[in-house]
Scaffold this motif. Sequence first.
Motif, PDB file in Angstrom:
ATOM      1  N   ARG A 196       0.797  -1.221   0.000  1.00  0.00           N
ATOM      2  CA  ARG A 196       0.000   0.000   0.000  1.00  0.00           C
ATOM      3  C   ARG A 196       0.836   1.281   0.000  1.00  0.00           C
ATOM      4  O   ARG A 196       0.323   2.339  -0.384  1.00  0.00           O
ATOM      5  CB  ARG A 196      -0.969   0.005   1.190  1.00  0.00           C
ATOM      6  CG  ARG A 196      -0.301  -0.037   2.542  1.00  0.00           C
ATOM      7  CD  ARG A 196      -1.332  -0.163   3.674  1.00  0.00           C
ATOM      8  NE  ARG A 196      -2.112   1.044   3.854  1.00  0.00           N
ATOM      9  CZ  ARG A 196      -1.787   2.022   4.694  1.00  0.00           C
ATOM     10  NH1 ARG A 196      -0.662   1.952   5.406  1.00  0.00           N
ATOM     11  NH2 ARG A 196      -2.553   3.075   4.819  1.00  0.00           N
ATOM     12  N   VAL A 208      -8.132  -3.328   6.063  1.00  0.00           N
ATOM     13  CA  VAL A 208      -7.331  -4.295   6.804  1.00  0.00           C
ATOM     14  C   VAL A 208      -7.853  -5.694   6.477  1.00  0.00           C
ATOM     15  O   VAL A 208      -8.561  -5.873   5.493  1.00  0.00           O
ATOM     16  CB  VAL A 208      -7.360  -3.999   8.318  1.00  0.00           C
ATOM     17  CG1 VAL A 208      -6.605  -2.701   8.615  1.00  0.00           C
ATOM     18  CG2 VAL A 208      -8.791  -3.897   8.840  1.00  0.00           C
ATOM     19  N   ASN A 209      -7.520  -6.681   7.294  1.00  0.00           N
ATOM     20  CA  ASN A 209      -7.793  -8.062   6.911  1.00  0.00           C
ATOM     21  C   ASN A 209      -8.771  -8.801   7.812  1.00  0.00           C
ATOM     22  O   ASN A 209      -9.185  -9.910   7.490  1.00  0.00           O
ATOM     23  CB  ASN A 209      -6.474  -8.843   6.861  1.00  0.00           C
ATOM     24  CG  ASN A 209      -5.415  -8.092   6.087  1.00  0.00           C
ATOM     25  OD1 ASN A 209      -5.571  -7.842   4.910  1.00  0.00           O
ATOM     26  ND2 ASN A 209      -4.344  -7.706   6.765  1.00  0.00           N
ATOM     27  N   GLU A 238      -8.547  -6.367  13.459  1.00  0.00           N
ATOM     28  CA  GLU A 238      -7.650  -5.317  12.952  1.00  0.00           C
ATOM     29  C   GLU A 238      -8.418  -4.025  12.696  1.00  0.00           C
ATOM     30  O   GLU A 238      -7.892  -2.924  12.915  1.00  0.00           O
ATOM     31  CB  GLU A 238      -6.984  -5.781  11.659  1.00  0.00           C
ATOM     32  CG  GLU A 238      -5.994  -6.914  11.843  1.00  0.00           C
ATOM     33  CD  GLU A 238      -5.468  -7.439  10.507  1.00  0.00           C
ATOM     34  OE1 GLU A 238      -5.452  -6.681   9.526  1.00  0.00           O
ATOM     35  OE2 GLU A 238      -5.082  -8.618  10.451  1.00  0.00           O
ATOM     36  N   SER A 253      -2.874  -5.023   3.777  1.00  0.00           N
ATOM     37  CA  SER A 253      -3.901  -3.984   3.735  1.00  0.00           C
ATOM     38  C   SER A 253      -4.145  -3.516   2.309  1.00  0.00           C
ATOM     39  O   SER A 253      -3.204  -3.233   1.564  1.00  0.00           O
ATOM     40  CB  SER A 253      -3.462  -2.772   4.564  1.00  0.00           C
ATOM     41  OG  SER A 253      -3.523  -3.048   5.940  1.00  0.00           O
ATOM     42  N   HIS A 291      -0.906  -2.912   7.706  1.00  0.00           N
ATOM     43  CA  HIS A 291      -0.622  -4.335   7.669  1.00  0.00           C
ATOM     44  C   HIS A 291      -0.128  -4.680   6.269  1.00  0.00           C
ATOM     45  O   HIS A 291      -0.490  -4.018   5.299  1.00  0.00           O
ATOM     46  CB  HIS A 291      -1.877  -5.142   7.989  1.00  0.00           C
ATOM     47  CG  HIS A 291      -2.492  -4.771   9.301  1.00  0.00           C
ATOM     48  ND1 HIS A 291      -2.156  -5.387  10.480  1.00  0.00           N
ATOM     49  CD2 HIS A 291      -3.399  -3.817   9.627  1.00  0.00           C
ATOM     50  CE1 HIS A 291      -2.838  -4.842  11.476  1.00  0.00           C
ATOM     51  NE2 HIS A 291      -3.594  -3.882  10.977  1.00  0.00           N
ATOM     52  N   THR A 304      -7.551  -0.484  14.447  1.00  0.00           N
ATOM     53  CA  THR A 304      -7.308   0.718  13.648  1.00  0.00           C
ATOM     54  C   THR A 304      -8.256   1.834  14.043  1.00  0.00           C
ATOM     55  O   THR A 304      -7.847   3.005  14.138  1.00  0.00           O
ATOM     56  CB  THR A 304      -7.442   0.391  12.146  1.00  0.00           C
ATOM     57  OG1 THR A 304      -6.519  -0.652  11.814  1.00  0.00           O
ATOM     58  CG2 THR A 304      -7.139   1.608  11.284  1.00  0.00           C
TER      59      THR A 304
END
Length: 448
Positions: free
Chosen positions: A69, A98-99, A103, A306, A303, A107
């Motif tokens: 990213r 995010v995943n 997460e 991401s 991440h 965030t």
Amino acid sequence: MERSYLIKPLLDETLPMIDYGKGIYLYDKEGKKYLDGASGAVTANIGHGVSEILEAMQEQAKRVSFVYRSQFTSESAEKLAEKIAALTPADLNWCFFVNSGSEAVETAMKMAIQYWQEKGIQTKTKVLSRWVSYHGITLGALSLSGHTGRRARFVPLLEDFPVINPPYCYRCPYSLEAPSCGYLCAQELEHAIKRIGANHIAAFIAEPVIGAAGGAIAPPKDYFKTIKKICDDHDILLIADEVMTGFGRTGSMLAMEQYDVIPDIVALGKGMGAGYAPIAAALASEKVIEPILAGSKVVMSGHTLSANPQSCAVSLAVLEYLEKNKIVSEVESKGDYLMNMLLKLKNQYSFIGDIRGKGLLLGIEFVEKTATKAPFPREAQVTQKMISLAKDKGLLIYPAGAGIDGVNGDSIIISPPLTITNTEIDELVSLLHAAFKAFAKHLKNGGD
């Protein structure tokens, strides 16, 4: 297979081997059919094996699946962020991909703290939450979670962020009823803020409908208006954890829309990728991003995977499928139909204490005595017994906690794919009825 090298939820558990899925059904290698009445973990919102999603997955994979990213953006990530901004209310326009839901919550928490730092206020570092809640398994998200069972092993590492009771009307800690109660469980936030000091509090986080910790506890109508006013009065951001409820699960894109409240930050996940790819997001308002954009210009999170193009393309296809087939607009009526069917079951079984929820996120709480609402003994493991009996009948349901102490209580979540038809709902309830019959027999035999 003589032994497994895979760490499963129970290390020595023997699970059926999945073969394939189609629509609301899953099939194991032995040919057994399961109705996915839980959407896995309230995730497979559009069912399994949808050809449009598989095609989008393949098309993106042919081009590129991963870029980092900080080196590239991608068409799929840009289009997905634009789509989410268009689908969600007000000025919730900024997406951080995010995943996983954990997460996304981490965030969101970091964004809230950074918002105040960028405004020159360094003391606002706490994010308050409720008991009987679950926000994720990473340490920050677990600190926010009022899920006593999942906190237990790690308490020395966790912050004491849960501070108030949930809007648990079935087990109201004040023994009152809404709305005449004056939403005392929400008013607790005012007291907590005064004790801790608003100058130390960055945000308050809540699930619109409490999921894994409480079995689909939906608050009364004006609860969140009370919470939002308290937050606004004390300069505290409101974070909605919509990982489970987002993208149509309750009948609107965000469940908070049904309470006429717009949060400052939203955590999204699960139905965002509908199980076809791991993806989640923290969604921030213009208000939250403005001081960061004028200051450091960097949201301090990230991440490796991401905003990867592969997951973003899948999520975009899922959201387009929801729109194209007008799926969300039918959730409320399907939810009403399912609720009415479940209420009929309630009259037949003395161990059903409460049926609750919103849209296609419904919960059933089990009790030993309905008159007193007394829970079953913990050692009876009623939730796990019910999950096992249902699975034997070919129905997948989701385990959840219950009880105002977060320890003593049993419940399940019924959350089928949003694409389920009324005929399939009839089948779901029939299978659930069979499981309940088996459980009633189990109780009659003394629990053996």
